[in-house]
Motif scaffolding. Structure first.
Motif, PDB file in Angstrom:
ATOM      1  N   VAL A   1       0.851  -1.196   0.000  1.00 16.87           N
ATOM      2  CA  VAL A   1       0.000   0.000   0.000  1.00 16.87           C
ATOM      3  C   VAL A   1       0.884   1.242   0.000  1.00 16.87           C
ATOM      4  O   VAL A   1       2.075   1.162   0.311  1.00 16.87           O
ATOM      5  CB  VAL A   1      -0.952   0.019   1.224  1.00 16.87           C
ATOM      6  N   VAL A   2       0.282   2.391  -0.342  1.00 15.77           N
ATOM      7  CA  VAL A   2       1.056   3.635  -0.439  1.00 15.77           C
ATOM      8  C   VAL A   2       0.363   4.757   0.315  1.00 15.77           C
ATOM      9  O   VAL A   2      -0.844   4.954   0.176  1.00 15.77           O
ATOM     10  CB  VAL A   2       1.202   4.073  -1.931  1.00 15.77           C
ATOM     11  N   ASP A   3       1.157   5.492   1.111  1.00 12.82           N
ATOM     12  CA  ASP A   3       0.703   6.777   1.633  1.00 12.82           C
ATOM     13  C   ASP A   3       1.463   7.835   0.840  1.00 12.82           C
ATOM     14  O   ASP A   3       2.670   8.001   1.018  1.00 12.82           O
ATOM     15  CB  ASP A   3       1.004   6.910   3.135  1.00 12.82           C
ATOM     16  N   ALA A   4       0.765   8.536  -0.038  1.00 11.49           N
ATOM     17  CA  ALA A   4       1.423   9.499  -0.936  1.00 11.49           C
ATOM     18  C   ALA A   4       1.821  10.783  -0.228  1.00 11.49           C
ATOM     19  O   ALA A   4       2.574  11.584  -0.777  1.00 11.49           O
ATOM     20  CB  ALA A   4       0.516   9.789  -2.131  1.00 11.49           C
ATOM     21  N   THR A   5       1.302  11.007   0.980  1.00  7.78           N
ATOM     22  CA  THR A   5       1.600  12.237   1.739  1.00  7.78           C
ATOM     23  C   THR A   5       1.775  11.879   3.225  1.00  7.78           C
ATOM     24  O   THR A   5       0.821  11.923   4.003  1.00  7.78           O
ATOM     25  CB  THR A   5       0.454  13.261   1.571  1.00  7.78           C
ATOM     26  N   LEU A   6       2.989  11.578   3.583  1.00  4.79           N
ATOM     27  CA  LEU A   6       3.287  11.096   4.944  1.00  4.79           C
ATOM     28  C   LEU A   6       2.901  12.072   6.047  1.00  4.79           C
ATOM     29  O   LEU A   6       2.235  11.700   7.015  1.00  4.79           O
ATOM     30  CB  LEU A   6       4.795  10.783   5.029  1.00  4.79           C
TER      31      LEU A   6
ATOM     32  N   ALA B   1       5.806   5.324   1.909  1.00  2.12           N
ATOM     33  CA  ALA B   1       5.292   6.617   2.368  1.00  2.12           C
ATOM     34  C   ALA B   1       6.170   7.744   1.828  1.00  2.12           C
ATOM     35  O   ALA B   1       7.386   7.744   2.033  1.00  2.12           O
ATOM     36  CB  ALA B   1       5.277   6.653   3.892  1.00  2.12           C
ATOM     37  N   PHE B   2       5.531   8.685   1.124  1.00  2.00           N
ATOM     38  CA  PHE B   2       6.263   9.773   0.460  1.00  2.00           C
ATOM     39  C   PHE B   2       6.053  11.102   1.164  1.00  2.00           C
ATOM     40  O   PHE B   2       4.937  11.421   1.591  1.00  2.00           O
ATOM     41  CB  PHE B   2       5.741   9.949  -0.982  1.00  2.00           C
ATOM     42  N   ASP B   3       7.108  11.906   1.251  1.00  2.00           N
ATOM     43  CA  ASP B   3       6.952  13.323   1.612  1.00  2.00           C
ATOM     44  C   ASP B   3       8.177  14.084   1.167  1.00  2.00           C
ATOM     45  O   ASP B   3       9.296  13.567   1.225  1.00  2.00           O
ATOM     46  CB  ASP B   3       6.710  13.522   3.124  1.00  2.00           C
ATOM     47  N   ILE B   4       7.937  15.335   0.743  1.00  2.00           N
ATOM     48  CA  ILE B   4       9.064  16.184   0.322  1.00  2.00           C
ATOM     49  C   ILE B   4       9.659  16.928   1.509  1.00  2.00           C
ATOM     50  O   ILE B   4      10.697  17.557   1.398  1.00  2.00           O
ATOM     51  CB  ILE B   4       8.630  17.218  -0.745  1.00  2.00           C
ATOM     52  N   GLN B   5       8.972  16.883   2.653  1.00  2.00           N
ATOM     53  CA  GLN B   5       9.363  17.703   3.799  1.00  2.00           C
ATOM     54  C   GLN B   5      10.357  16.925   4.669  1.00  2.00           C
ATOM     55  O   GLN B   5       9.966  15.992   5.387  1.00  2.00           O
ATOM     56  CB  GLN B   5       8.093  18.057   4.585  1.00  2.00           C
TER      57      GLN B   5
ATOM     58  N   GLU C   1       8.535   1.818   4.167  1.00  2.00           N
ATOM     59  CA  GLU C   1       9.673   2.443   3.481  1.00  2.00           C
ATOM     60  C   GLU C   1       9.352   3.922   3.324  1.00  2.00           C
ATOM     61  O   GLU C   1       8.383   4.281   2.646  1.00  2.00           O
ATOM     62  CB  GLU C   1       9.893   1.792   2.107  1.00  2.00           C
ATOM     63  N   VAL C   2      10.131   4.755   4.001  1.00  2.00           N
ATOM     64  CA  VAL C   2       9.884   6.202   3.955  1.00  2.00           C
ATOM     65  C   VAL C   2      10.716   6.791   2.815  1.00  2.00           C
ATOM     66  O   VAL C   2      11.934   6.580   2.757  1.00  2.00           O
ATOM     67  CB  VAL C   2      10.265   6.867   5.294  1.00  2.00           C
ATOM     68  N   ILE C   3      10.053   7.517   1.927  1.00  2.00           N
ATOM     69  CA  ILE C   3      10.727   8.046   0.737  1.00  2.00           C
ATOM     70  C   ILE C   3      10.674   9.569   0.753  1.00  2.00           C
ATOM     71  O   ILE C   3       9.595  10.159   0.668  1.00  2.00           O
ATOM     72  CB  ILE C   3      10.075   7.468  -0.543  1.00  2.00           C
ATOM     73  N   ASN C   4      11.837  10.181   0.873  1.00  2.00           N
ATOM     74  CA  ASN C   4      11.932  11.644   0.940  1.00  2.00           C
ATOM     75  C   ASN C   4      11.978  12.201  -0.491  1.00  2.00           C
ATOM     76  O   ASN C   4      12.998  12.689  -0.965  1.00  2.00           O
ATOM     77  CB  ASN C   4      13.187  12.028   1.732  1.00  2.00           C
TER      78      ASN C   4
ATOM     79  N   TYR D   1      10.019   4.358  -7.404  1.00  2.00           N
ATOM     80  CA  TYR D   1      10.187   3.607  -6.147  1.00  2.00           C
ATOM     81  C   TYR D   1       9.255   2.397  -6.020  1.00  2.00           C
ATOM     82  O   TYR D   1       9.576   1.434  -5.348  1.00  2.00           O
ATOM     83  CB  TYR D   1       9.943   4.525  -4.936  1.00  2.00           C
ATOM     84  N   VAL D   2       8.072   2.498  -6.621  1.00  2.00           N
ATOM     85  CA  VAL D   2       7.086   1.424  -6.469  1.00  2.00           C
ATOM     86  C   VAL D   2       6.987   0.707  -7.814  1.00  2.00           C
ATOM     87  O   VAL D   2       6.596   1.314  -8.823  1.00  2.00           O
ATOM     88  CB  VAL D   2       5.709   2.001  -6.049  1.00  2.00           C
ATOM     89  N   HIS D   3       7.353  -0.578  -7.808  1.00  2.00           N
ATOM     90  CA  HIS D   3       7.400  -1.295  -9.083  1.00  2.00           C
ATOM     91  C   HIS D   3       6.361  -2.407  -9.166  1.00  2.00           C
ATOM     92  O   HIS D   3       6.163  -2.997 -10.215  1.00  2.00           O
ATOM     93  CB  HIS D   3       8.810  -1.851  -9.306  1.00  2.00           C
TER      94      HIS D   3
END
Ligand SMILES: C[S@@+](CC[C@H](N)C(=O)[O-])C[C@H]1O[C@@H](n2cnc3c(N)ncnc32)[C@H](O)[C@@H]1O
Length: 192
Positions: A26-31, A51-55, A75-78, A87-89
């Motif tokens: 599953v994906v959280d697009a905005t952590l 889990a993605f966030d630019i912050q 997996e936290v992705i900055n 990142y997600v394949h």
């Protein structure tokens, strides 16, 4: 008796609970503060949450929290969710977008129409048949209102043979966030 008409993010959680089984990706697009990521992590202890966030600050704080709590299925992705395909394949069961800015943090670090649309298009491709995408959109600030309109334009144009789409919104509250729910149709399932 339980209350069933709830805020957009809680409605999203309730719908997501009904589709995720342990082992799912599953994906959280905005952590952000990680509330949605922790919720997703609990639904699939043997699966994985991206889990993605630019912050940077949000990412560092959350990484420390999961290390302290021994949570190891995230997996936290900055990076921006517009780069999700880097990142997600594998196909995923759920993708959550909780748009806007982090309450209490820098309001200029908010999701933006252009990148959100790219992320949504890529996410639709990554969703497995029977999978669910939820988008909580905020119309109470300028950037959010523009973004929400663009999100609705995109979602409304989706082929109804491939996707079932609903909007859930309060009709008696001003500027309340609304929820969009997109299910990728699975032709093997019987629809009621
Ligand atoms: C409303 S908050 C998310 C709340 C979060 N889901 C929670 O449970 O606390 C929105 C988040 O999106 C992040 N964001 C903004 N642009 C982004 C992008 N392009 N990709 C990923 N995250 C982004 C912001 O930094 C902010 O933390």
């Amino acid at each position: 008796m339980y209350k069933v008409v709830l805020k957009a993010t809680t409605m999203a959680h309730n719908l997501i609970k009904s589709v995720v089984t342990d082992g799912d990706l599953v994906v959280d697009a905005t952590l952000g503060n990680g509330n949605d990521t922790i919720f997703l992590s609990g639904l699939t202890p043997n699966g994985k949450v991206y889990a993605f966030d630019i912050q940077d600050e949000a990412v560092v704080k959350f990484k420390k929290m999961i290390a302290d709590e021994n949570i190891n299925n995230v997996e936290v992705i900055n990076d921006g969710h517009e780069n999700i395909d880097r990142y997600v394949h594998d196909k995923v069961k759920v993708i959550m977008f909780n748009l806007g800015y982090l309450p209490g943090a820098d309001k200029s670090i908010t999701t933006k129409k252009e990148t959100t649309l790219i992320a949504l298009e890529k996410s639709l491709e990554l969703l497995m048949p029977g999978g669910l995408m939820t988008v909580a959109a905020y119309i109470g600030h300028d950037e959010g209102a523009k973004e929400a309109e663009a999100v609705l334009d995109l979602i409304k144009s989706l082929d109804s043979k491939k996707y079932s789409v609903m909007q859930i919104s309060f009709l008696n509250r001003n500027n309340a966030p609304f929820l969009v729910v997109i299910e990728k149709n699975d032709n093997c399932r019987v629809n009621k």
